[in-house]
Design an enzyme around this catalytic site. Structure first.
Site, short mmCIF file in Angstrom:
data_model
loop_
_atom_site.label_atom_id
_atom_site.label_comp_id
_atom_site.label_asym_id
_atom_site.label_seq_id
_atom_site.Cartn_x
_atom_site.Cartn_y
_atom_site.Cartn_z
N GLU A 1 -6.01 15.97 11.07
CA GLU A 1 -7.19 16.31 10.28
C GLU A 1 -7.59 15.16 9.36
O GLU A 1 -8.73 15.09 8.91
CB GLU A 1 -6.93 17.56 9.45
N GLY B 1 -15.26 31.54 14.92
CA GLY B 1 -16.32 30.66 14.45
C GLY B 1 -16.76 29.68 15.52
O GLY B 1 -17.22 30.06 16.59
N ARG C 1 -3.28 31.17 17.53
CA ARG C 1 -2.47 32.39 17.47
C ARG C 1 -3.36 33.61 17.27
O ARG C 1 -3.06 34.71 17.76
CB ARG C 1 -1.45 32.27 16.34
N SER D 1 -1.25 14.67 9.38
CA SER D 1 -2.08 15.57 10.19
C SER D 1 -3.23 14.81 10.81
O SER D 1 -3.82 13.92 10.19
CB SER D 1 -2.62 16.71 9.32
N TYR E 1 -7.73 19.94 2.41
CA TYR E 1 -6.42 19.79 3.05
C TYR E 1 -6.26 18.39 3.63
O TYR E 1 -5.25 17.71 3.40
CB TYR E 1 -6.23 20.83 4.15
#
Length: 387
Positions: A178, A261, A241, A176, A199
């Site tokens: 991230e 946010g 989404r 990922s 994560y």
């Protein structure tokens, strides 16, 4: 044990799962057809097959002539909506090219058992607790599934190879963007990781486990460092989404506000259907390696809002409310991939652009909202419910 699992699944929904025959062999069901008339199909095993990426990868591999086996977690409710359109009753063995089996990344014995039974040529590890914000709420579970789960699967593949000599098996680990976290863009395969969530940290561990097994055991194992990839099949608790679902519902009058946010977070968004091809291409190379997969364009959440609401003639500012509860404890400001290596080595490039992707998602969620409104108007469901 495998036999009892399959029988249980068949009893629950008339073999909906497409599990292998009771003896665990995925080929026994076509034994009546002469071997000379049935060219051997490649066999792929996918964890996370019921997710967005798993469903697109399944379609892609079946189109390539594969037989696909997926591992799914046991649940009281079936979560196969993304696969229903390609489901074929397993009793029709010649057409049922997708089969599902109960297993879990937290259960090492189930992973090894199914690898021994299915005898895959390629293994794709797509399963994860993949919601970044949720990983702050359930960090232990996230680490167990994402990091240690990948280690369990790698070890299952390694021990299977050691026991059987089937050294041709190839393994794909879903990484990922991230993992880069706070590292400034553009991010490539040589960019240092700086994870900013449980994560992301777990994905870093899974990445290095994969590298370790490649170097220590000569396993053909690849890491795909995929930047954000979306589609109409994206989970509704992911921001893209969440936005397109809200656009559809607002357009047909089922809601008026959308709570979000950080609108300044910038991401490299591509189409999931494009990205699964890159996964497959990695496993077709002569040597295993790691690849960044990205569009090389970055857009903010606010830009996504502008395009999504603009597609239906609405102004997002009239409907979006900032809620501090949706801010992460540690923010990732800007992710933008450098996919030069994938484009050069894999000959891969994205086909769907940003605005086309957003429109695709909005169009489908408008149709869904229209169907939902019919049920609301008929009094079958409340406007706050989802069908």
């Amino acid at each position: 044990m495998a036999s009892s699992e399959n029988n249980l699944h068949a009893d629950e929904e008339n073999s909906r799962s497409g599990s292998a025959p009771a003896n665990g062999s995925p080929t026994t069901a076509i034994a009546a057809v002469p071997t000379s008339l049935t060219p051997k199909r490649k066999i792929a095993l996918i964890t996370g097959i019921t997710g967005q990426d798993g469903s697109y990868l399944t379609e892609f591999l079946i189109g390539k002539g594969y037989e696909v086996h997926g591992l799914i977690r046991r649940s009281s409710n079936f979560n196969t909506q993304r696969l229903d359109h390609i489901y074929v009753d397993p009793h029709n063995a010649l057409k049922a090219l997708m089969k599902l089996h109960y297993a879990d990344l937290t259960d090492a014995s189930s992973l090894r058992r199914w690898i021994d039974s299915i005898l895959p040529d390629e293994v794709y590890n797509l399963a994860a607790q993949s919601h970044v914000a949720v990983s702050f709420e359930i960090p232990d579970f996230t680490a167990d599934v994402v990091a240690t789960g990948a280690l369990r699967l790698l070890e299952a593949v390694r021990s299977h190879i050691a026991a059987t000599g089937r050294s041709h098996i190839r393994y794909y680990q879903a990484g990922s963007s991230e993992m880069f976290g706070a590292t400034p863009p553009p991010q490539s395969e040589t960019t240092p990781f700086h994870p900013r969530s449980p994560y992301a940290a777990a994905k870093c561990a899974a990445h290095w486990y994969t590298v370790n097994y490649r170097e220590a055991y000569n396993l053909f194992a690849c890491n795909g460092i995929l930047f954000n990839h979306e589609s109409p099949r994206r989970g509704e608790n992911f921001v893209t989404r969440k936005i397109t679902r809200a656009v559809g519902r607002i357009k047909v009058g089922l809601q008026s506000k959308l709570f979000l946010g950080n609108l300044n977070a910038s991401r490299d968004w591509g189409f999931a259907g494009d990205y699964v091809e890159a996964m497959w291409l990695m496993l077709q190379q002569e040597k295993p390696d790691d690849y960044v997969v990205a569009t090389e364009e970055s857009h903010t959440v606010q830009e996504f809002l502008e395009v999504a609401f603009g597609n239906v003639g609405l102004n997002w500012r009239d409907h979006v409310v900032i809620d501090k509860r949706y801010f992460r404890p540690a923010e990732v400001d800007n992710l933008k991939g450098d996919s030069t290596k994938a484009r050069k080595v894999l000959k891969w490039k994205p086909k769907v652009g940003f605005e086309e992707l957003v429109k695709m998602m909005v169009d489908q969620d408008i149709e869904r909202a229209k169907r939902e409104k019919v049920l609301v108007d008929a009094g079958y469901i409340d406007a706050q419910q989802q069908p």
